[in-house]
Scaffold this motif. Structure first.
Motif, PDB file in Angstrom:
ATOM      1  N   LEU A 152      41.321 -18.220 -31.891  1.00 37.19           N
ATOM      2  CA  LEU A 152      41.024 -17.625 -30.587  1.00 37.19           C
ATOM      3  C   LEU A 152      41.452 -16.159 -30.527  1.00 37.19           C
ATOM      4  CD1 LEU A 152      41.878 -20.551 -28.145  1.00 37.19           C
ATOM      5  CD2 LEU A 152      39.640 -19.714 -28.836  1.00 37.19           C
ATOM      6  N   ALA A 153      42.516 -15.807 -31.247  1.00 34.81           N
ATOM      7  CA  ALA A 153      42.911 -14.403 -31.312  1.00 34.81           C
ATOM      8  C   ALA A 153      41.841 -13.571 -32.020  1.00 34.81           C
ATOM      9  CB  ALA A 153      44.252 -14.269 -32.035  1.00 34.81           C
ATOM     10  N   GLU A 154      41.275 -14.124 -33.095  1.00 37.70           N
ATOM     11  CA  GLU A 154      40.175 -13.448 -33.788  1.00 37.70           C
ATOM     12  C   GLU A 154      38.962 -13.298 -32.870  1.00 37.70           C
ATOM     13  OE1 GLU A 154      39.389 -12.932 -37.719  1.00 37.70           O
ATOM     14  OE2 GLU A 154      41.266 -12.007 -37.118  1.00 37.70           O
ATOM     15  N   LEU A 155      38.667 -14.354 -32.120  1.00 32.79           N
ATOM     16  CA  LEU A 155      37.496 -14.343 -31.260  1.00 32.79           C
ATOM     17  C   LEU A 155      37.667 -13.431 -30.053  1.00 32.79           C
ATOM     18  CD1 LEU A 155      36.418 -18.102 -31.293  1.00 32.79           C
ATOM     19  CD2 LEU A 155      35.341 -16.184 -32.469  1.00 32.79           C
ATOM     20  N   TRP A 156      38.905 -13.136 -29.663  1.00 26.64           N
ATOM     21  CA  TRP A 156      39.113 -12.191 -28.563  1.00 26.64           C
ATOM     22  C   TRP A 156      38.435 -10.857 -28.896  1.00 26.64           C
ATOM     23  CZ3 TRP A 156      41.013 -11.965 -23.634  1.00 26.64           C
ATOM     24  CH2 TRP A 156      41.273 -10.693 -23.110  1.00 26.64           C
ATOM     25  N   GLY A 157      38.610 -10.390 -30.140  1.00 30.73           N
ATOM     26  CA  GLY A 157      37.976  -9.141 -30.539  1.00 30.73           C
ATOM     27  C   GLY A 157      36.470  -9.256 -30.602  1.00 30.73           C
ATOM     28  N   SER A 158      35.967 -10.371 -31.140  1.00 31.75           N
ATOM     29  CA  SER A 158      34.525 -10.547 -31.298  1.00 31.75           C
ATOM     30  C   SER A 158      33.821 -10.778 -29.966  1.00 31.75           C
ATOM     31  CB  SER A 158      34.241 -11.733 -32.234  1.00 31.75           C
ATOM     32  OG  SER A 158      34.857 -11.535 -33.476  1.00 31.75           O
ATOM     33  N   VAL A 159      34.405 -11.651 -29.127  1.00 27.78           N
ATOM     34  CA  VAL A 159      33.736 -12.058 -27.888  1.00 27.78           C
ATOM     35  C   VAL A 159      33.981 -11.064 -26.760  1.00 27.78           C
ATOM     36  CG1 VAL A 159      33.611 -13.854 -26.114  1.00 27.78           C
ATOM     37  CG2 VAL A 159      33.788 -14.496 -28.520  1.00 27.78           C
ATOM     38  N   VAL A 160      35.250 -10.770 -26.486  1.00 31.63           N
ATOM     39  CA  VAL A 160      35.569  -9.945 -25.313  1.00 31.63           C
ATOM     40  C   VAL A 160      35.259  -8.471 -25.565  1.00 31.63           C
ATOM     41  CG1 VAL A 160      37.383  -9.242 -23.697  1.00 31.63           C
ATOM     42  CG2 VAL A 160      37.339 -11.585 -24.593  1.00 31.63           C
ATOM     43  N   LEU A 161      35.650  -7.952 -26.741  1.00 37.08           N
ATOM     44  CA  LEU A 161      35.423  -6.531 -27.017  1.00 37.08           C
ATOM     45  C   LEU A 161      33.997  -6.273 -27.494  1.00 37.08           C
ATOM     46  CD1 LEU A 161      36.492  -3.640 -27.248  1.00 37.08           C
ATOM     47  CD2 LEU A 161      37.264  -4.193 -29.556  1.00 37.08           C
ATOM     48  N   SER A 162      33.625  -6.871 -28.612  1.00 36.38           N
ATOM     49  CA  SER A 162      32.338  -6.547 -29.228  1.00 36.38           C
ATOM     50  C   SER A 162      31.148  -7.011 -28.401  1.00 36.38           C
ATOM     51  CB  SER A 162      32.254  -7.168 -30.625  1.00 36.38           C
ATOM     52  OG  SER A 162      33.300  -6.679 -31.434  1.00 36.38           O
ATOM     53  N   LEU A 163      31.277  -8.179 -27.750  1.00 34.79           N
ATOM     54  CA  LEU A 163      30.146  -8.720 -27.002  1.00 34.79           C
ATOM     55  C   LEU A 163      30.196  -8.349 -25.515  1.00 34.79           C
ATOM     56  CD1 LEU A 163      27.612 -10.532 -26.884  1.00 34.79           C
ATOM     57  CD2 LEU A 163      29.140 -12.480 -26.556  1.00 34.79           C
ATOM     58  N   LEU A 164      31.203  -8.841 -24.803  1.00 36.04           N
ATOM     59  CA  LEU A 164      31.224  -8.691 -23.346  1.00 36.04           C
ATOM     60  C   LEU A 164      31.423  -7.244 -22.907  1.00 36.04           C
ATOM     61  CD1 LEU A 164      33.359 -11.830 -22.407  1.00 36.04           C
ATOM     62  CD2 LEU A 164      30.871 -11.594 -22.383  1.00 36.04           C
ATOM     63  N   PHE A 165      32.405  -6.542 -23.505  1.00 38.52           N
ATOM     64  CA  PHE A 165      32.664  -5.167 -23.068  1.00 38.52           C
ATOM     65  C   PHE A 165      31.501  -4.243 -23.412  1.00 38.52           C
ATOM     66  CE2 PHE A 165      33.987  -0.843 -24.037  1.00 38.52           C
ATOM     67  CZ  PHE A 165      34.542  -0.456 -22.835  1.00 38.52           C
ATOM     68  N   TRP A 166      31.059  -4.279 -24.673  1.00 44.63           N
ATOM     69  CA  TRP A 166      30.019  -3.318 -25.086  1.00 44.63           C
ATOM     70  C   TRP A 166      28.671  -3.639 -24.467  1.00 44.63           C
ATOM     71  CZ3 TRP A 166      31.094   1.270 -26.264  1.00 44.63           C
ATOM     72  CH2 TRP A 166      32.251   1.589 -26.978  1.00 44.63           C
ATOM     73  N   PHE A 179      28.383  -4.710 -21.377  1.00 44.63           N
ATOM     74  CA  PHE A 179      28.547  -4.109 -20.052  1.00 44.63           C
ATOM     75  C   PHE A 179      28.466  -2.584 -20.130  1.00 44.63           C
ATOM     76  CE2 PHE A 179      31.495  -3.002 -16.396  1.00 44.63           C
ATOM     77  CZ  PHE A 179      30.548  -3.267 -15.409  1.00 44.63           C
ATOM     78  N   ALA A 180      29.077  -2.008 -21.179  1.00 46.04           N
ATOM     79  CA  ALA A 180      29.027  -0.552 -21.349  1.00 46.04           C
ATOM     80  C   ALA A 180      27.592  -0.078 -21.555  1.00 46.04           C
ATOM     81  CB  ALA A 180      29.902  -0.140 -22.538  1.00 46.04           C
ATOM     82  N   ASN A 181      26.811  -0.813 -22.343  1.00 46.36           N
ATOM     83  CA  ASN A 181      25.423  -0.425 -22.585  1.00 46.36           C
ATOM     84  C   ASN A 181      24.574  -0.518 -21.325  1.00 46.36           C
ATOM     85  OD1 ASN A 181      25.892   0.071 -25.297  1.00 46.36           O
ATOM     86  ND2 ASN A 181      25.373  -2.015 -25.925  1.00 46.36           N
ATOM     87  N   GLU A 222      31.094  11.558 -12.892  1.00 47.02           N
ATOM     88  CA  GLU A 222      31.048  10.436 -13.835  1.00 47.02           C
ATOM     89  C   GLU A 222      32.401   9.745 -13.994  1.00 47.02           C
ATOM     90  OE1 GLU A 222      29.632  12.134 -17.445  1.00 47.02           O
ATOM     91  OE2 GLU A 222      27.548  12.221 -16.806  1.00 47.02           O
ATOM     92  N   LEU A 223      33.458  10.374 -13.501  1.00 44.27           N
ATOM     93  CA  LEU A 223      34.808   9.822 -13.702  1.00 44.27           C
ATOM     94  C   LEU A 223      34.973   8.446 -13.064  1.00 44.27           C
ATOM     95  CD1 LEU A 223      37.117  12.948 -13.176  1.00 44.27           C
ATOM     96  CD2 LEU A 223      36.649  11.738 -15.308  1.00 44.27           C
ATOM     97  N   LYS A 224      34.288   8.215 -11.938  1.00 45.70           N
ATOM     98  CA  LYS A 224      34.414   6.928 -11.252  1.00 45.70           C
ATOM     99  C   LYS A 224      33.943   5.776 -12.138  1.00 45.70           C
ATOM    100  CE  LYS A 224      29.864   7.305  -9.039  1.00 45.70           C
ATOM    101  NZ  LYS A 224      29.134   7.303  -7.760  1.00 45.70           N
ATOM    102  N   LYS A 225      33.080   6.079 -13.096  1.00 47.48           N
ATOM    103  CA  LYS A 225      32.601   5.064 -14.028  1.00 47.48           C
ATOM    104  C   LYS A 225      33.349   5.137 -15.355  1.00 47.48           C
ATOM    105  CE  LYS A 225      28.527   5.818 -15.753  1.00 47.48           C
ATOM    106  NZ  LYS A 225      27.059   5.912 -15.886  1.00 47.48           N
ATOM    107  N   LEU A 226      33.640   6.337 -15.806  1.00 47.67           N
ATOM    108  CA  LEU A 226      34.276   6.535 -17.112  1.00 47.67           C
ATOM    109  C   LEU A 226      35.699   5.983 -17.151  1.00 47.67           C
ATOM    110  CD1 LEU A 226      34.428   7.856 -19.955  1.00 47.67           C
ATOM    111  CD2 LEU A 226      35.143   9.952 -18.827  1.00 47.67           C
ATOM    112  N   VAL A 227      36.502   6.293 -16.129  1.00 45.17           N
ATOM    113  CA  VAL A 227      37.923   5.920 -16.142  1.00 45.17           C
ATOM    114  C   VAL A 227      38.130   4.409 -16.157  1.00 45.17           C
ATOM    115  CG1 VAL A 227      40.097   6.050 -14.854  1.00 45.17           C
ATOM    116  CG2 VAL A 227      38.679   8.092 -15.119  1.00 45.17           C
ATOM    117  N   PRO A 228      37.515   3.643 -15.237  1.00 42.64           N
ATOM    118  CA  PRO A 228      37.737   2.183 -15.295  1.00 42.64           C
ATOM    119  C   PRO A 228      37.217   1.544 -16.576  1.00 42.64           C
ATOM    120  CG  PRO A 228      36.077   2.734 -13.640  1.00 42.64           C
ATOM    121  CD  PRO A 228      36.711   4.011 -14.059  1.00 42.64           C
TER     122      PRO A 228
END
Length: 322
Positions: free
Chosen positions: A134-148, A150-152, A2-8
């Motif tokens: 835009l700094a506020e939206l970085w957390g909302s858009v990139v972290l909360s939306l796009l990253f999670w 993709f993680a799901n 699972e490391l090949k997916k977990l680490v990146p």
């Protein structure tokens, strides 16, 4: 295996949080210490700036998601954010005296129209306000939306209990790294005396910090690209279970779905309550930080970075325990 997916994935979160911590500290320093401004502007910015911008971003995201692939949407949003942060540091801030209205004009308007003081302040410091939003939206858009999102999509339910805490644990190292770097750059000023609107030492620090933000953003996109080329195809091949096709909902349909679902509605109320609570706290304690640092952007950012470092260290201790 699972490391090949977990680490990146964990590294992606680290660099996203690294950027979020830097731009979050810088945005507060810019708007709180600007001429004719104070900590009270944060409430107005969140209501009249961040919230409408978040709605527009969600509408834009819904439209783009129906036109482009998920991967393309990720690159467009992330590259757009880092392009603005770089543009602000290297072109906008060095010419800020030409871009912003005359300070005396702003001051006189605030005196004539005291009920519109903070709206006038937002206009008088419009580039700082755009950076803040835009700094506020970085957390909302990139972290909360796009990253999670993709993680799901790439993490099975059976893996989530083990992987998600590790994402957060490794990601919080980004808070410590960014805090230490900002302290090295901005530390030692002490805030004994207020500085002018344009501070050459702050300009240099801003350029260095935004260069790091752009670099971390490009690394994030590189990791995302590698995941989609090397890891995601193997996951799709290895998964023999046919996936249910999820219906695509419009923005209005999504809100209706949230209201009709008891669980999602409770989560929405939690998030709303958190937002209201932290908004009250932000105004109070960030106003005190301005008094403590006496309007010095370097000293203010240094103080916020020290706090970020402590937050990251506490998270690294408390996450394994919890």
């Amino acid at each position: 295996h699972e490391l090949k997916k977990l680490v990146p994935m964990a590294l992606m979160m680290l660099f996203i949080l690294f950027n979020y911590t830097i731009v979050r500290n810088v945005k507060d320093s810019l708007v709180v210490n600007a001429r004719g401004s104070d900590a009270e502007i944060i409430s107005f910015l969140k209501l009249w700036g961040t919230m409408p911008a978040a709605v527009l971003f969600m509408v834009l995201y819904s439209k783009m998601a129906s036109i482009f692939k998920r991967e393309t949407v990720f690159y467009i949003f992330v590259s757009g954010f880092i392009a603005f942060f770089g543009f602000f540091a290297f072109l906008m801030y060095p010419n800020i005296e030409y871009l912003h209205p005359n300070h005396e004009t702003v001051y006189n308007l605030q005196q004539y129209y005291p009920n519109f003081k903070w709206f006038i302040s937002m206009w008088g410091n419009w580039s700082y306000c755009v950076f803040y939003i835009l700094a506020e939206l970085w957390g909302s858009v990139v972290l909360s939306l796009l990253f999670w999102q993709f993680a799901n999509e790439t993490t099975k339910a059976s893996e989530a209990k083990r992987h998600y805490p590790l994402f957060g644990f490794i990601g919080n190292i980004g808070l410590i790294l960014s805090g230490v770097i900002i302290t090295l750059l901005c530390g030692g000023r002490g805030g004994e005396e207020a500085v002018a609107e344009f501070d050459p030492s702050w300009e240099l620090n801003l350029k260095i910090l935004m260069s790091l933000v752009c670099g971390a953003g490009m690394i994030t996109m590189g990791l995302y690209y590698w995941m989609n080329r090397k890891i995601v195809p193997t996951l799709e091949v290895g998964d023999k279970t046919p996936k249910k096709k999820k219906p695509k909902l419009s923005l209005s349909e999504s809100f209706k779905y949230i209201v009709s679902s008891r669980h999602l509605l409770c989560i929405a109320i939690l998030v709303l309550s958190y937002g209201v609570t932290i908004n009250y706290i932000d105004v109070l304690w960030k106003g005190q930080v301005k008094l403590y640092t006496n309007g010095d952007k370097n000293a203010y950012t240094d103080y916020m970075a020290y706090l970020s470092t402590l937050t990251g260290l506490m998270a690294l201790v408390l996450m394994p325990l919890s």
